[in-house]
Scaffold this active site. Sequence first.
Site, PDB file in Angstrom:
ATOM      1  N   ASP A 139       0.762  -1.259   0.000  1.00 60.11           N
ATOM      2  CA  ASP A 139       0.000   0.000   0.000  1.00 60.11           C
ATOM      3  C   ASP A 139       0.785   1.298   0.000  1.00 60.11           C
ATOM      4  O   ASP A 139       0.355   2.255  -0.622  1.00 60.11           O
ATOM      5  CB  ASP A 139      -0.889   0.111   1.249  1.00 60.11           C
ATOM      6  CG  ASP A 139      -2.249  -0.481   1.048  1.00 60.11           C
ATOM      7  OD1 ASP A 139      -2.488  -0.981  -0.053  1.00 60.11           O
ATOM      8  OD2 ASP A 139      -3.047  -0.436   1.992  1.00 60.11           O
ATOM      9  N   CYS A 248     -16.367   0.746   3.092  1.00 63.60           N
ATOM     10  CA  CYS A 248     -17.644   0.305   2.507  1.00 63.60           C
ATOM     11  C   CYS A 248     -17.351  -0.934   1.669  1.00 63.60           C
ATOM     12  O   CYS A 248     -16.335  -1.001   0.988  1.00 63.60           O
ATOM     13  CB  CYS A 248     -18.215   1.421   1.629  1.00 63.60           C
ATOM     14  SG  CYS A 248     -19.567   0.906   0.541  1.00 63.60           S
TER      15      CYS A 248
HETATM   16 FE1  SF4 Z   1     -17.141   3.117  -2.761  1.00 65.88          FE
HETATM   17 FE2  SF4 Z   1     -19.532   2.844  -3.907  1.00 65.88          FE
HETATM   18 FE3  SF4 Z   1     -17.917   0.735  -3.757  1.00 65.88          FE
HETATM   19 FE4  SF4 Z   1     -19.051   1.680  -1.554  1.00 65.88          FE
HETATM   20  S1  SF4 Z   1     -20.135   0.782  -3.305  1.00 65.88           S
HETATM   21  S2  SF4 Z   1     -16.886   1.105  -1.797  1.00 65.88           S
HETATM   22  S3  SF4 Z   1     -19.131   3.882  -2.005  1.00 65.88           S
HETATM   23  S4  SF4 Z   1     -17.547   2.649  -4.897  1.00 65.88           S
END
Ligand code: SF4
Length: 386
Positions: A139, A248
Amino acid sequence: MPDPNQLADAVRAEATRLGFDLVGITPAVTPAGFDHLQEWLRRGYAGEMSYMPRREDAYEHPSGVLPEVRSLIVVGLNYFNADYESDQDETTSPQATGRIARYAVGTTDYHDVLKSLLKQLGRFLQDKLPECRTRSVVDTAPLLERDFAVLAGLGWFGKNTMLINKRIGSWFFLGALLTDAELTPDAPHATSHCGTCTRCLEACPTDAFPEPGVLDARRCISYLTIELRDQPIPQDLREGMGNWVFGCDICQDVCPWNRKAPPSTVDDFEPLNDLTPADLTWLLSLDEDAFRKRFRGTPQFRTGRSGLLRNAAIAAGNSGDRSLIRVLTQVAADPEELIRGAAAWALGRLGGAAVEATLTQRQQVEPSAPVLQEVDAALCRVRGDS
Ligand code: SF4
Ligand code: SF4
């Protein structure tokens, strides 16, 4: 001098013995993705990640990381743990909890786990070839790791920009060992297997994909919750964050290639109960000492207390759970502006007479102009709602 074929085979076998789920070898070249990176930076998609444009030239060739480099050994380490999902389901009050991305709920920071394994792989190579140089990368160095992973045959770029492997999906960390040793490379992964699927693009709650395979990081919840430091979350993206407080996983959760992901065998990635999911009242109650004690040495430490509580306040505002009003009222008077502003927004979303009284009181005493704007807007919303 050992034969490059035999040396490559020995390195692959050792990487597998060490526990890496994927391993491939590629020569040190300028990756095709460098042009894409330049265009991506030009469009401003990196947002506040100023370390990327600052080191733009170094991404052109891995010699920017190890000057004498000839080969890259690219590895993948699976972090998928099925318990993560069942833990999220067990909660009795899902509205009052915050979600943390799957990669960040284990006992140990993944950088430490990968670096330790890559160091062992480096020592193995140096045993075989004592004069060789190595450098491990996880990273932090300017290296287009995903591009080199494709070149090393590990998988393809999904439309969600993640590297996907047919066998294990996309829940894995990437790392690389750069060396000046000559190793026979693997064949690149030349095909894509997304087909007509667009699930990830449709599922993203903040519309972070301007086109398939291109991420506008400024709109991505991972960026907003982790990389966007010392700033409020932009107003128009707060609702889309839902209850994510760190990272996310949505565009990976919906990917069909992850349906049969095998479980990780790394104990350090076992999810911790207090993070799967995280109780928002607990997060919002953390003072600086408690935050440091719990999160030192974990990925969450990067956001600092102010970032994590900012995110938790937004999640609380999105929850619709009025039991959180009490703790939000406390943090609406926090010493940190960032937290006070997010708490005011969240209170405005939850509304009610008690909230109106709190916000009216905050209006009298709030010393910061930007936070006062948040308080005023929240009060308007509450009065408009009532
Ligand atoms: Fe990012 Fe959208 Fe993927 Fe969530 S769904 S990690 S907000 S690109
Ligand atoms: Fe590709 Fe579909 Fe997975 Fe997106 S969800 S990365 S389009 S297979």
